[in-house]
Design a protein around this motif. Structure first.
Motif, PDB file in Angstrom:
ATOM      1  N   GLU A  85      -2.640  11.172   0.381  1.00  0.00           N
ATOM      2  CA  GLU A  85      -2.617   9.661  -0.905  1.00  0.00           C
ATOM      3  C   GLU A  85      -1.555   9.891  -1.171  1.00  0.00           C
ATOM      4  O   GLU A  85      -0.611   8.669  -1.700  1.00  0.00           O
ATOM      5  CB  GLU A  85      -3.728   9.089  -1.335  1.00  0.00           C
ATOM      6  CG  GLU A  85      -5.239   8.869  -0.780  1.00  0.00           C
ATOM      7  CD  GLU A  85      -6.437   8.908  -1.627  1.00  0.00           C
ATOM      8  OE1 GLU A  85      -6.158   9.341  -2.892  1.00  0.00           O
ATOM      9  OE2 GLU A  85      -7.507   8.993  -1.117  1.00  0.00           O
ATOM     10  N   LYS A  86      -1.567  11.089  -2.102  1.00  0.00           N
ATOM     11  CA  LYS A  86       0.385  10.961  -3.114  1.00  0.00           C
ATOM     12  C   LYS A  86       1.558  11.328  -2.115  1.00  0.00           C
ATOM     13  O   LYS A  86       2.034  11.294  -2.713  1.00  0.00           O
ATOM     14  CB  LYS A  86      -0.162  11.656  -4.472  1.00  0.00           C
ATOM     15  CG  LYS A  86      -1.369  10.891  -4.686  1.00  0.00           C
ATOM     16  CD  LYS A  86      -1.624  11.200  -6.441  1.00  0.00           C
ATOM     17  CE  LYS A  86      -2.286  10.230  -6.744  1.00  0.00           C
ATOM     18  NZ  LYS A  86      -3.448  10.469  -8.755  1.00  0.00           N
ATOM     19  N   VAL A  87       0.972  12.948  -1.975  1.00  0.00           N
ATOM     20  CA  VAL A  87       2.883  13.381  -1.836  1.00  0.00           C
ATOM     21  C   VAL A  87       3.014  13.567  -0.176  1.00  0.00           C
ATOM     22  O   VAL A  87       3.914  13.344   0.250  1.00  0.00           O
ATOM     23  CB  VAL A  87       1.488  15.558  -1.501  1.00  0.00           C
ATOM     24  CG1 VAL A  87       3.340  16.100  -0.696  1.00  0.00           C
ATOM     25  CG2 VAL A  87       1.144  16.057  -2.530  1.00  0.00           C
TER      26      VAL A  87
ATOM     27  N   GLU B 144       6.527   7.816 -12.459  1.00  0.00           N
ATOM     28  CA  GLU B 144       6.175   7.319 -11.100  1.00  0.00           C
ATOM     29  C   GLU B 144       5.856   7.494 -10.417  1.00  0.00           C
ATOM     30  O   GLU B 144       5.462   6.400  -9.289  1.00  0.00           O
ATOM     31  CB  GLU B 144       8.046   8.302 -10.461  1.00  0.00           C
ATOM     32  CG  GLU B 144       9.803   8.046 -11.012  1.00  0.00           C
ATOM     33  CD  GLU B 144       9.657   6.581 -11.499  1.00  0.00           C
ATOM     34  OE1 GLU B 144      10.175   5.620 -10.782  1.00  0.00           O
ATOM     35  OE2 GLU B 144      10.421   6.394 -12.895  1.00  0.00           O
ATOM     36  N   LEU B 145       4.741   8.242  -9.887  1.00  0.00           N
ATOM     37  CA  LEU B 145       3.505   9.064  -9.797  1.00  0.00           C
ATOM     38  C   LEU B 145       2.175   7.512  -9.946  1.00  0.00           C
ATOM     39  O   LEU B 145       1.696   6.587  -8.992  1.00  0.00           O
ATOM     40  CB  LEU B 145       3.171   9.918 -10.129  1.00  0.00           C
ATOM     41  CG  LEU B 145       3.555  11.326  -8.700  1.00  0.00           C
ATOM     42  CD1 LEU B 145       2.962  12.697  -9.619  1.00  0.00           C
ATOM     43  CD2 LEU B 145       3.690  10.411  -7.393  1.00  0.00           C
ATOM     44  N   LYS B 146       2.430   6.715 -11.427  1.00  0.00           N
ATOM     45  CA  LYS B 146       1.437   6.054 -11.627  1.00  0.00           C
ATOM     46  C   LYS B 146       1.706   4.642 -11.593  1.00  0.00           C
ATOM     47  O   LYS B 146       1.315   3.635 -10.645  1.00  0.00           O
ATOM     48  CB  LYS B 146       1.563   6.242 -13.267  1.00  0.00           C
ATOM     49  CG  LYS B 146       0.462   7.167 -13.793  1.00  0.00           C
ATOM     50  CD  LYS B 146       0.741   6.906 -15.471  1.00  0.00           C
ATOM     51  CE  LYS B 146      -0.093   8.364 -16.331  1.00  0.00           C
ATOM     52  NZ  LYS B 146       0.199   8.242 -17.475  1.00  0.00           N
ATOM     53  N   LYS B 147       3.855   4.208 -11.288  1.00  0.00           N
ATOM     54  CA  LYS B 147       3.837   3.093 -10.505  1.00  0.00           C
ATOM     55  C   LYS B 147       3.568   2.675  -9.335  1.00  0.00           C
ATOM     56  O   LYS B 147       3.446   1.796  -8.672  1.00  0.00           O
ATOM     57  CB  LYS B 147       5.056   3.639 -10.857  1.00  0.00           C
ATOM     58  CG  LYS B 147       5.996   3.216 -12.310  1.00  0.00           C
ATOM     59  CD  LYS B 147       7.353   3.189 -12.770  1.00  0.00           C
ATOM     60  CE  LYS B 147       7.647   2.207 -14.298  1.00  0.00           C
ATOM     61  NZ  LYS B 147       9.518   2.453 -13.696  1.00  0.00           N
ATOM     62  N   ALA B 148       3.766   3.989  -8.925  1.00  0.00           N
ATOM     63  CA  ALA B 148       3.517   4.455  -6.680  1.00  0.00           C
ATOM     64  C   ALA B 148       2.293   3.955  -6.976  1.00  0.00           C
ATOM     65  O   ALA B 148       1.694   3.089  -5.837  1.00  0.00           O
ATOM     66  CB  ALA B 148       3.916   5.390  -6.375  1.00  0.00           C
ATOM     67  N   HIS B 149       0.929   4.232  -7.793  1.00  0.00           N
ATOM     68  CA  HIS B 149      -0.622   4.603  -6.599  1.00  0.00           C
ATOM     69  C   HIS B 149      -1.591   3.975  -8.349  1.00  0.00           C
ATOM     70  O   HIS B 149      -2.559   3.906  -7.714  1.00  0.00           O
ATOM     71  CB  HIS B 149      -1.156   5.667  -7.046  1.00  0.00           C
ATOM     72  CG  HIS B 149      -0.277   6.704  -6.179  1.00  0.00           C
ATOM     73  ND1 HIS B 149      -0.160   6.444  -4.848  1.00  0.00           N
ATOM     74  CD2 HIS B 149       0.633   7.831  -6.420  1.00  0.00           C
ATOM     75  CE1 HIS B 149       0.645   7.153  -4.438  1.00  0.00           C
ATOM     76  NE2 HIS B 149       1.625   7.950  -4.812  1.00  0.00           N
ATOM     77  N   CYS B 150      -0.860   3.490  -9.773  1.00  0.00           N
ATOM     78  CA  CYS B 150      -2.421   3.192 -11.045  1.00  0.00           C
ATOM     79  C   CYS B 150      -1.628   1.364 -10.974  1.00  0.00           C
ATOM     80  O   CYS B 150      -3.320   1.459 -11.401  1.00  0.00           O
ATOM     81  CB  CYS B 150      -1.227   4.016 -11.915  1.00  0.00           C
ATOM     82  SG  CYS B 150      -1.921   6.039 -11.707  1.00  0.00           S
TER      83      CYS B 150
ATOM     84  N   LEU C 298       0.740  -1.456  -0.380  1.00  0.00           N
ATOM     85  CA  LEU C 298      -0.325   0.220   0.210  1.00  0.00           C
ATOM     86  C   LEU C 298       0.983   1.118   0.266  1.00  0.00           C
ATOM     87  O   LEU C 298       0.403   2.175  -0.668  1.00  0.00           O
ATOM     88  CB  LEU C 298      -0.815   0.079   1.417  1.00  0.00           C
ATOM     89  CG  LEU C 298      -2.011  -1.196   1.152  1.00  0.00           C
ATOM     90  CD1 LEU C 298      -2.619  -0.675   2.709  1.00  0.00           C
ATOM     91  CD2 LEU C 298      -2.899  -0.265   0.006  1.00  0.00           C
ATOM     92  N   VAL C 299       1.786   1.795   0.903  1.00  0.00           N
ATOM     93  CA  VAL C 299       2.934   2.599   0.713  1.00  0.00           C
ATOM     94  C   VAL C 299       3.873   2.606  -0.708  1.00  0.00           C
ATOM     95  O   VAL C 299       4.614   1.603  -0.302  1.00  0.00           O
ATOM     96  CB  VAL C 299       3.730   2.682   1.606  1.00  0.00           C
ATOM     97  CG1 VAL C 299       4.431   3.571   2.482  1.00  0.00           C
ATOM     98  CG2 VAL C 299       3.246   2.543   3.422  1.00  0.00           C
TER      99      VAL C 299
END
Length: 485
Positions: A134-136, A450-456, A42-43
């Motif tokens: 959630e993201k920052v 990188e944000l997509k890899k982390a959240h998508c 999750l993190v």
């Protein structure tokens, strides 16, 4: 003891009790392992990814980032710095904020970094808080959000949210008052949301020695009480002359600002982001910035009244700034000898896009506030899709690294604004357009990836297909690079 006893008396039934306890312990260990595994999923693993990001950095030298890595990790030392940027509550500034935080994380900016968001409705504020959590916030515990009331500023007063939002943050979050604060010695760094950090900013500039990079006399190499720093902006002494002799209407009859001559006005006061000052000085500056702004606007009702009011506050408080020409880059149309693009002096057209520049030669900030173009390759922050960081959004189509060698002209998507850079005297404009356009596109794609890899998850779109021109015209340029005018 019980285990040894059970070995001596194997026929005793209490041995069954021990088996039960072993089973309980086993189940507890299994439960803890599963919980930790879920947490890891999750993190977002930004710390793990960061080594990979640095390995593929477009810049060869990472010594400056490494130099401040220890400060970044050290809470006591890192807390000396507080970087802040002010935004509205629009989709444009939401994606800019994600981009800002991503690069603050990547370059290991020491200290706290805070987004001030003004003008949010109740539902918008809730969405902004959720995105931040959630993201920052998962990038760093040092990244914060401060939401202020809607001050109601619109049209050419929209930038007034910056000083008012800063004052709200200073008084309500940093607990400043006119009686002083425990944060008086903290170095406060103010940037704009459309800025990308290229390397960390601290209060020391001992390596910043080129004479062409300082405007006016060098006052100090370190931000201390009484000597704020800032980028030198191009409005010179107009913060004074635009008032048409009515400065006293703004500052009063006994203000020290009335003693500033035109030469001093242009050398020490035409300041803009990045602004740096101690907490004590910044609170005084922002307080008077807010106080003077409506008075300045009543005489000079233009959007630049906001920046002029800051300069007037500095003059009134007798806080001449150490102004730098090289803190940030943005203006591709600036005179060659006056800008901070000297790092491109020995770069060829074939290398300008994505040029590998050592951080020591780069400015601190890449300010993507203008439009940049080569051929029909183009970037404007106002034209980027507002959902760019969404999981299913396209990434930007990337120009070839020799784009400035292929094309010596540009035309904007409106089909009206165009330029021919074939003259040898215009080559530096071509290099600057190429570097700024490519750096912005590459930076956005990296952050979004990188944000997509982390959240998508598996549904993320990584296709680099979006560009700003009509498809037929863009394809025609790719097939035939001759200028169409």
């Amino acid at each position: 003891m019980m285990i040894r006893n059970s070995r001596r008396k194997p026929k005793l039934k209490p041995a069954k009790i021990h088996l039960k306890w072993i089973l309980v312990v086993f189940l507890m260990i299994a439960l803890i392992s599963i919980t930790l595994s879920v947490k890891m999923l999750l993190v977002p693993s930004f710390q793990v990814q960061e080594k990979e990001l640095n390995a593929v950095s477009r810049h060869e030298e990472n010594s400056l980032v490494e130099k401040y890595a220890e400060i970044y990790e050290n809470s006591a030392e890192g807390s000396q710095y507080s970087m802040v940027f002010s935004t509205g509550c629009t989709p444009l500034q939401h994606w800019q904020s994600l981009l800002f935080f991503y690069y603050a994380h990547k370059v290991k900016q020491p200290g706290n970094v805070t987004r001030i968001a003004s003008g949010c409705s109740k539902s918008e504020a809730s969405k902004v808080r959720r995105t931040h959590q959630e993201k920052v916030a998962k990038m760093s515990e040092r990244f914060h959000l401060h939401i202020t009331p809607d001050y109601g500023f619109r049209d050419n007063k929209k930038y007034w949210n910056k000083p008012h939002g800063l004052l709200d943050w200073l008084e309500n979050e940093m607990e400043f008052s006119h009686d002083g604060s425990r944060h008086d010695d903290v170095i406060i760094i103010i940037l704009d949301p459309d800025m990308i950090l290229l390397k960390p900013i601290t209060n020391e500039f001992t390596d910043f020695k080129e004479d062409r990079r300082w405007k006016g006399k060098k006052l100090s190499e370190k931000v201390v009480h009484g000597i704020p720093f800032a980028q030198a902006y191009g409005f010179g002494s107009s913060w004074l002359t635009s008032l048409k002799g009515k400065l006293s209407d703004v500052v009063g009859e006994k203000s020290p600002a009335l003693d500033v001559n035109l030469d001093e006005a242009s050398k020490y006061f035409p300041a803009g982001p990045p602004y740096l000052a101690t907490g004590k000085d910044m609170y005084a500056l922002v307080t008077h910035w807010v106080k003077f702004l409506p008075r300045v606007h009543s005489i000079f009702p233009e959007f630049m009244a906001e920046m002029h009011a800051y300069s007037i506050a500095a003059a009134h408080l007798q806080l001449p700034h150490q102004l730098a020409k090289g803190f940030m880059i943005s203006d591709v149309g600036a005179a060659h000898k006056e800008d901070a693009f000297s790092f491109l002096d020995n770069t060829s057209r074939a290398e300008a896009c994505g040029a590998k520049i050592p951080p020591s030669q780069l400015p601190f900030v890449h300010h993507y506030c203008q439009r940049y173009a080569i051929g029909r390759w183009f970037f404007s922050k106002y034209k980027l899709p507002e959902d760019f960081f969404d999981c299913r959004a396209q990434l930007l189509k990337e120009p070839p690294l020799n784009v400035a060698e292929i094309y010596d002209w540009y035309i904007f998507p409106n089909g009206i604004e165009m330029n021919d850079y074939s003259s040898p005297k215009k080559q530096h404009f071509l290099l600057k357009h190429a570097w700024m356009m490519c750096e912005t596109i590459f930076s956005l794609n990296e952050a979004a990836t990188e944000l997509k890899k982390a959240h998508c998850g598996a549904g993320a779109n990584y296709e680099k297909t979006f560009h700003f021109h009509e498809e037929a015209e863009f394809q025609a340029m790719l097939q035939n690079g001759t200028k169409p005018f």
